[in-house]
Scaffold this active site. Structure first.
Site, PDB file in Angstrom:
ATOM      1  N   THR A 116       0.866  -1.193   0.000  1.00  0.00           N
ATOM      2  CA  THR A 116       0.000   0.000   0.000  1.00  0.00           C
ATOM      3  C   THR A 116       0.899   1.239   0.000  1.00  0.00           C
ATOM      4  OG1 THR A 116      -0.148  -0.091   2.423  1.00  0.00           O
ATOM      5  CG2 THR A 116      -1.928  -1.125   1.165  1.00  0.00           C
ATOM      6  N   ARG A 125      14.387   2.394   1.575  1.00  0.00           N
ATOM      7  CA  ARG A 125      13.281   3.336   1.417  1.00  0.00           C
ATOM      8  C   ARG A 125      13.375   4.519   2.392  1.00  0.00           C
ATOM      9  NH1 ARG A 125       8.508  -1.105   1.083  1.00  0.00           N
ATOM     10  NH2 ARG A 125      10.047  -2.215   2.359  1.00  0.00           N
ATOM     11  N   LYS A 181      -3.100   0.806  13.864  1.00  0.00           N
ATOM     12  CA  LYS A 181      -1.819   0.663  13.171  1.00  0.00           C
ATOM     13  C   LYS A 181      -1.242   2.028  12.798  1.00  0.00           C
ATOM     14  CE  LYS A 181       1.503  -1.007  10.553  1.00  0.00           C
ATOM     15  NZ  LYS A 181       2.705  -1.657  11.071  1.00  0.00           N
ATOM     16  N   CYS A 232       7.414   1.996   6.588  1.00  0.00           N
ATOM     17  CA  CYS A 232       6.178   2.328   7.323  1.00  0.00           C
ATOM     18  C   CYS A 232       6.012   3.805   7.663  1.00  0.00           C
ATOM     19  CB  CYS A 232       6.115   1.503   8.608  1.00  0.00           C
ATOM     20  SG  CYS A 232       5.980  -0.276   8.323  1.00  0.00           S
ATOM     21  N   PHE A 285       2.727  -5.616  13.387  1.00  0.00           N
ATOM     22  CA  PHE A 285       3.595  -4.694  14.117  1.00  0.00           C
ATOM     23  C   PHE A 285       5.025  -5.259  14.110  1.00  0.00           C
ATOM     24  CE2 PHE A 285      -0.673  -4.312  15.935  1.00  0.00           C
ATOM     25  CZ  PHE A 285      -0.915  -2.954  15.768  1.00  0.00           C
ATOM     26  N   LEU A 286       5.521  -5.532  12.898  1.00  0.00           N
ATOM     27  CA  LEU A 286       6.839  -6.151  12.739  1.00  0.00           C
ATOM     28  C   LEU A 286       7.895  -5.094  12.453  1.00  0.00           C
ATOM     29  CD1 LEU A 286       5.814  -9.129  10.413  1.00  0.00           C
ATOM     30  CD2 LEU A 286       5.899  -9.103  12.915  1.00  0.00           C
ATOM     31  N   LYS A 326       5.295   6.675   4.844  1.00  0.00           N
ATOM     32  CA  LYS A 326       4.017   6.570   4.123  1.00  0.00           C
ATOM     33  C   LYS A 326       2.817   6.578   5.067  1.00  0.00           C
ATOM     34  CE  LYS A 326       3.487   1.503   3.602  1.00  0.00           C
ATOM     35  NZ  LYS A 326       2.126   1.391   4.148  1.00  0.00           N
ATOM     36  N   THR A 335      -1.141  -2.579   5.758  1.00  0.00           N
ATOM     37  CA  THR A 335      -1.541  -1.352   6.439  1.00  0.00           C
ATOM     38  C   THR A 335      -2.471  -0.563   5.524  1.00  0.00           C
ATOM     39  OG1 THR A 335       0.555  -1.291   7.636  1.00  0.00           O
ATOM     40  CG2 THR A 335      -0.702   0.754   7.538  1.00  0.00           C
ATOM     41  N   ASN A 380       2.194   3.991  14.486  1.00  0.00           N
ATOM     42  CA  ASN A 380       3.344   4.429  13.709  1.00  0.00           C
ATOM     43  C   ASN A 380       3.521   5.944  13.750  1.00  0.00           C
ATOM     44  OD1 ASN A 380       4.114   1.878  13.062  1.00  0.00           O
ATOM     45  ND2 ASN A 380       3.428   1.924  10.950  1.00  0.00           N
TER      46      ASN A 380
END
Length: 432
Positions: free
Chosen positions: A86, A331, A207, A263, A152-153, A266, A122, A211
């Protein structure tokens, strides 16, 4: 249980492998034929400590399978996990859900009996509603349940995070699917994981909210580090003093580069976009995004200051270029903006990363990769410790570097300023 993981990216592969290690029959599906064939040979597409061993073990035991046949994999499974990407939209800040909706259409045409469809990807709030609408167009609601089960890794710690999670969040008002998923996760719940059953929309938001809050902690301590540099205070003293307050906690209070990875960048943008859609102003998170975007520029200015603005023809070595240690993920890494900027000023860049050479830099002039630390740093004018790999924590700089007049910019505060001063090495940290 019989599980199907759609997508063999970071989330799908790690979750699928770990589920199989708990004794479930898992099929990991992907439309990338080459990737699937490599996985069957034990070739892992990502760097994640411990993952290769688990893949080989469970594939050999036939609890783990890899396939390109989505319809067949769905028919053989009871629970379908959607684990596709996503990413941020190309022309916006919201999440691109095209892969999610394409998968939902594929699932719709493959259902013949009751299945639980779980979004592990997500996704913004109300995505589960949209998936349900797509499938309901051709399938009776009695044939499926749509559930949100965010992951939640942490990259580099994913196996441990899956096996010993803080919490397992299941978003559904459907008692049947909730009980089945609680049974699926029972081996982890029995080891102390908290089982949280919420509405589907609440699980989706948990989630993003998690983050965004962690990104806020990183940005907060980075901004305080800027102040510490002006007033001769050590940011690590501040982090310790704050972190001992149980209401705050010490994790994610380490000053350094901008946050990056798959994560935080984004997800912070996506939650703000969602809030804007519902005419709500998440001003704190907007400020976090802006501050983080400016972080690399501030660190570059620090580099220029260390070199007294004499950057041309300087040999600069980056130790680590990934956004953090124990991953090969590039990233939104600070190195992606810092290295090209330094090249434009005439610097010559050499770098070493334990995960190897990066395609991102292959086309750039005056950038070279070294396959070991010693060759990377031996002729350098400035060493930038960009990533906190253990490999970088006990280097004998004096022994390796030929030049007498070199400097170290430790962006992770790995080394002691006092020890560096005693060694007569020009040393600069963050927030010190």
């Amino acid at each position: 249980m019989k599980l199907c993981m759609i997508g063999t990216g970071y989330v799908g592969l790690v979750s699928g492998v770990c589920f199989s290690d708990l004794g479930n029959d898992v099929i990991c599906v992907d439309n990338n034929v080459k990737k699937v064939n490599n996985l069957k040979k034990g070739l892992i597409p990502i760097y994640e400590p411990g993952l290769e061993e688990l893949v080989l073990k469970n594939y050999k035991n036939k609890r783990l399978k890899f396939s390109t046949n989505l319809k067949d994999s769905i028919s053989k499974s009871d629970i379908i996990f959607i684990c596709v990407g996503t990413p941020t939209k190309k022309n916006g800040n919201g999440a691109d859900l095209s892969q999610i909706f394409n998968v939902a259409k594929e699932i719709r045409s493959s259902l013949s009996k009751y299945k639980i469809i779980v979004t592990k990807s997500t996704v913004p709030v109300t995505t589960g509603d949209d998936i349900q609408k797509i499938i309901s167009k051709k399938v009776s609601k009695n044939f499926f349940s749509v559930v949100s089960n965010p992951e939640f890794l942490r990259e580099g710690e994913a196996i441990r995070d899956f096996t010993y999670p803080d919490r397992i969040v299941i978003g559904t008002n459907d008692k049947k699917s909730s009980q089945i998923l609680k049974n699926l996760y029972s081996p982890l719940i029995s080891k102390g994981a908290k089982y949280v059953n919420t509405s589907r929309r609440a699980a989706e938001l948990i989630k993003y909210a998690s983050n965004a809050f962690l990104a806020t902690k990183i940005t907060f301590i980075n901004e305080l580090a800027n102040l510490c540099e002006k007033i001769d205070v050590n940011i690590e003293d501040i982090s310790i003093g704050m972190g001992l307050d149980k209401r705050i906690g010490g994790r994610f209070l380490r000053a350094g580069p901008a946050y990056g990875g798959s994560c935080f960048p984004k997800d912070t943008k996506a939650i703000v976009t969602t809030a804007d859609t519902f005419k709500t102003n998440l001003s704190v998170i907007k400020s976090v995004i802006k501050s983080n975007e400016n972080r690399s520029s501030l660190l570059l200015k620090r580099v220029f200051s260390i070199l007294k603005n004499k950057v041309k023809n300087k040999k600069i070595c980056f130790l680590g270029v990934t956004f953090k240690a124990n991953t090969d993920d590039m990233r939104d890494s600070s190195s992606l903006s810092m290295i090209p900027s330094l090249i434009k000023r005439g610097a010559k860049i050499n770098y070493f990363d334990p995960t190897g050479e990066k395609d991102d830099f292959k086309s750039l002039k005056n950038v070279s990769f070294s396959n070991n630390i010693n060759s990377a740093i031996k002729d350098t004018d400035l060493i930038i410790i960009h990533t906190e790999w253990n490999d970088f924590k006990s280097i004998n700089f004096k022994k390796v570097i030929r030049k007498k007049n070199f400097a170290i910019f430790d962006m992770r505060n790995i080394y002691s300023p006092t020890k560096m001063k005693n060694l007569k090495i020009k040393y600069f940290g963050v927030g010190r």
